[in-house]
Design an enzyme around this catalytic site. Structure first.
Site, PDB file in Angstrom:
ATOM      1  N   GLY A 124       0.765  -1.240   0.000  1.00 35.09           N
ATOM      2  CA  GLY A 124       0.000   0.000   0.000  1.00 35.09           C
ATOM      3  C   GLY A 124       0.792   1.283   0.000  1.00 35.09           C
ATOM      4  O   GLY A 124       0.205   2.362  -0.137  1.00 35.09           O
TER       5      GLY A 124
ATOM      6  N   ARG B  80      -6.174   2.700 -15.601  1.00 34.10           N
ATOM      7  CA  ARG B  80      -6.280   3.464 -14.347  1.00 34.10           C
ATOM      8  C   ARG B  80      -7.042   4.800 -14.463  1.00 34.10           C
ATOM      9  O   ARG B  80      -7.868   5.096 -13.604  1.00 34.10           O
ATOM     10  CB  ARG B  80      -4.899   3.693 -13.725  1.00 34.10           C
ATOM     11  CG  ARG B  80      -4.189   2.385 -13.345  1.00 34.10           C
ATOM     12  CD  ARG B  80      -2.930   2.606 -12.538  1.00 34.10           C
ATOM     13  NE  ARG B  80      -3.209   3.102 -11.219  1.00 34.10           N
ATOM     14  CZ  ARG B  80      -3.095   4.356 -10.824  1.00 34.10           C
ATOM     15  NH1 ARG B  80      -2.654   5.282 -11.655  1.00 34.10           N
ATOM     16  NH2 ARG B  80      -3.409   4.714  -9.602  1.00 34.10           N
TER      17      ARG B  80
ATOM     18  N   CYS C  38     -14.246   2.645 -28.231  1.00 36.68           N
ATOM     19  CA  CYS C  38     -15.613   3.133 -28.310  1.00 36.68           C
ATOM     20  C   CYS C  38     -16.235   3.226 -26.925  1.00 36.68           C
ATOM     21  O   CYS C  38     -17.156   2.478 -26.587  1.00 36.68           O
ATOM     22  CB  CYS C  38     -16.442   2.220 -29.205  1.00 36.68           C
ATOM     23  SG  CYS C  38     -15.682   2.025 -30.816  1.00 36.68           S
TER      24      CYS C  38
HETATM   25  C1  LIG Z   1      -2.833  -5.213  -3.965  1.00 35.67           C
HETATM   26  C2  LIG Z   1      -2.265  -5.767  -2.718  1.00 35.67           C
HETATM   27  C3  LIG Z   1      -0.968  -5.435  -2.314  1.00 35.67           C
HETATM   28  C4  LIG Z   1      -0.113  -4.427  -3.047  1.00 35.67           C
HETATM   29  O1  LIG Z   1      -0.632  -3.157  -2.924  1.00 35.67           O
HETATM   30  P1  LIG Z   1       0.240  -1.895  -3.416  1.00 35.67           P
HETATM   31  O2  LIG Z   1      -0.625  -0.740  -3.138  1.00 35.67           O
HETATM   32  O3  LIG Z   1       0.508  -2.086  -4.853  1.00 35.67           O
HETATM   33  O4  LIG Z   1       1.487  -1.904  -2.612  1.00 35.67           O
HETATM   34  C5  LIG Z   1      -0.460  -6.046  -1.188  1.00 35.67           C
HETATM   35  N1  LIG Z   1      -1.196  -6.939  -0.489  1.00 35.67           N
HETATM   36  C6  LIG Z   1      -2.457  -7.270  -0.835  1.00 35.67           C
HETATM   37  C7  LIG Z   1      -3.201  -8.243  -0.024  1.00 35.67           C
HETATM   38  C8  LIG Z   1      -3.030  -6.696  -1.954  1.00 35.67           C
HETATM   39  O5  LIG Z   1      -4.284  -7.014  -2.294  1.00 35.67           O
END
Ligand SMILES: *Cc1c(COP(=O)(O)O)cnc(C)c1O
Length: 412
Positions: A236, A311, A341
């Site tokens: 994250g 995105r 489209c």
């Molecule tokens: C998507 C995800 C990640 C990676 O998230 P990032 O924001 O790309 O770092 C890590 N752990 C889980 C469980 C995820 O679903």
């Protein structure tokens, strides 16, 4: 690792226009040096024992997974297909964790047969399924519960996962009882705790808050005789897409806060960064096909579309866009759109960009994460090529799809 020299964009030592010329467009271009430096920054922020399990859903090209595997990374996978790719890329199974809200029996079996580090379980139903499959295989399955700590990650609602209202994880208040239940299951080895509260976090305080809540839960469970060997704090950590409005999170502070929250616990940390490792290590190169004006509005229509990079359409995400060659044609204000489209097929709206003549290329920056992995064949468009740059050389790490690929496995 992407910068302008003498008015032209370079990826490390390679002129990006040369790649566009040789490989065609659209094309994803990755910088190996960027991947390596992000990994090393992340890795060196931690002082206690840890494993970095790269979340390969961010970028699952074999060569990219391979770059991280070589550096000692594991993988965070969310499907049978991702486990297959991680193994093919040479990731050590003992560093693979299996996330995802609903794993099928065949996926659980594939994970157990390959003896991965652990399966992150997201519900009581899933816990029972893992126990049942493990029993059939005469194995003990190492698991963590993914606990939903109910903290607000303050990010886009579509990429926020750690609130009560989200579908992810076991609710914090129920995790305690479910752990006690898991302890009694014969084919379950309670190995760790996991949480992941969202993506593109520019402020890591919510992860710190979640860590403290998880540590508290662990203390209460350890009083009941549970033993945890790993704490998996998910991924994250965000990146800068827009230099004007965003600031990079401090990874050293992030690491320090996590280590502080779990001080005194005899555990190994698992980290699941995705975007942080790859996001700014990739760009999407696309060629301008036409200019068009509809009344007040101007459009730059390029040869990449939402099927190549989703995105902006999915999250209304911002990507910096610039010509490969600095031009002196003056700034225009336009929507930069693809040929698909769909009205939602855009990369930027009311965007100010140095004008680019038809036939010349633009770069969409920060496309290394959730770029190619979200690409589709919508509108029967072959998916783009992927290129990995290393110093002053580059190589194709995924061929551009061909028309024949569009009908592979189909029958008339
Ligand atoms: C998507 C995800 C990640 C990676 O998230 P990032 O924001 O790309 O770092 C890590 N752990 C889980 C469980 C995820 O679903």
């Amino acid at each position: 690792m992407f910068e302008y020299r003498n008015g032209e964009l370079y990826a490390e030592g390679v002129r990006v226009a040369d790649i566009a010329e040789d490989v065609g467009t659209p094309v994803y271009v990755y910088s190996k040096a960027h991947f390596e430096s992000q990994f090393s920054r992340f890795d060196s922020a931690f002082s206690r024992e840890h494993v970095i399990s790269f979340a390969i859903k961010a970028n699952s090209n074999l060569a990219v997974i391979g770059v991280f595997a070589k550096l000692g990374a594991g993988a965070d996978i969310v499907s049978r297909g991702e486990l297959f790719k991680a193994l093919k890329a040479g990731v050590d199974p003992s560093k693979i964790v299996f996330s995802g809200v609903a794993k099928r029996d065949d996926e659980i079996e594939y994970a157990l047969v390959n003896d991965i580090m652990m399966i992150n379980v997201e519900s009581e139903d899933e816990l029972n399924a893992v126990d049942r499959v493990a029993k059939r295989l005469n194995k003990k399955a190492r698991i963590a519960l993914r606990v939903n700590p109910d903290v607000d990650p303050k990010t886009h609602p579509y990429i926020s996962t750690g609130l009560k209202k989200n579908k992810f994880g076991v609710p914090y208040d129920e995790a305690y009882d479910l752990y006690l239940k898991a302890k009694e299951l014969k084919n379950i080895d309670v190995y760790g705790v996991q949480f992941h509260i969202g993506s593109q976090l520019l402020d890591t305080t919510p992860i710190y808050d979640a860590s403290k809540r998880i540590a508290d839960l662990m203390r209460r469970l350890m009083d009941k005789g549970l033993e945890f060997r790993v704490v998996d704090v998910g991924g994250g950590v965000g990146i800068v897409y827009d230099e004007k409005t965003e600031k990079e999170p401090d990874v050293n502070l992030y690491a320090k806060q996590i280590e502080e929250a779990f001080e005194g616990f005899d555990i190994k940390l698992v980290l699941e960064p995705g975007r942080f490792l790859v996001g700014n290590g990739g760009i999407l190169i696309s060629r301008v096909i036409y200019h068009k004006t509809n009344g007040q509005k101007s459009f730059l229509i390029v040869d990449a579309g939402m099927n190549d990079l989703l995105r902006p359409s999915l999250y209304n995400a911002y990507h910096k866009i610039a010509p490969l060659k600095e031009s002196s044609l003056g700034v225009i204000k336009c929507d930069i759109v693809g040929p698909i489209c769909e009205t939602g097929d855009f990369f930027a709206r009311d965007y100010q960009i140095d004008d680019v003549p038809n036939g010349e290329c633009i770069a969409v920056f920060s496309a290394g994460a959730y770029g190619f992995t979200m690409a589709s064949n919508y509108n029967s468009r072959p998916r783009p090529a992927e290129v990995l740059v290393e110093g002053d050389r580059y190589r194709i790490v995924r061929e551009r799809e061909m028309l024949e690929d569009l009908i592979k496995g189909e029958y008339l």
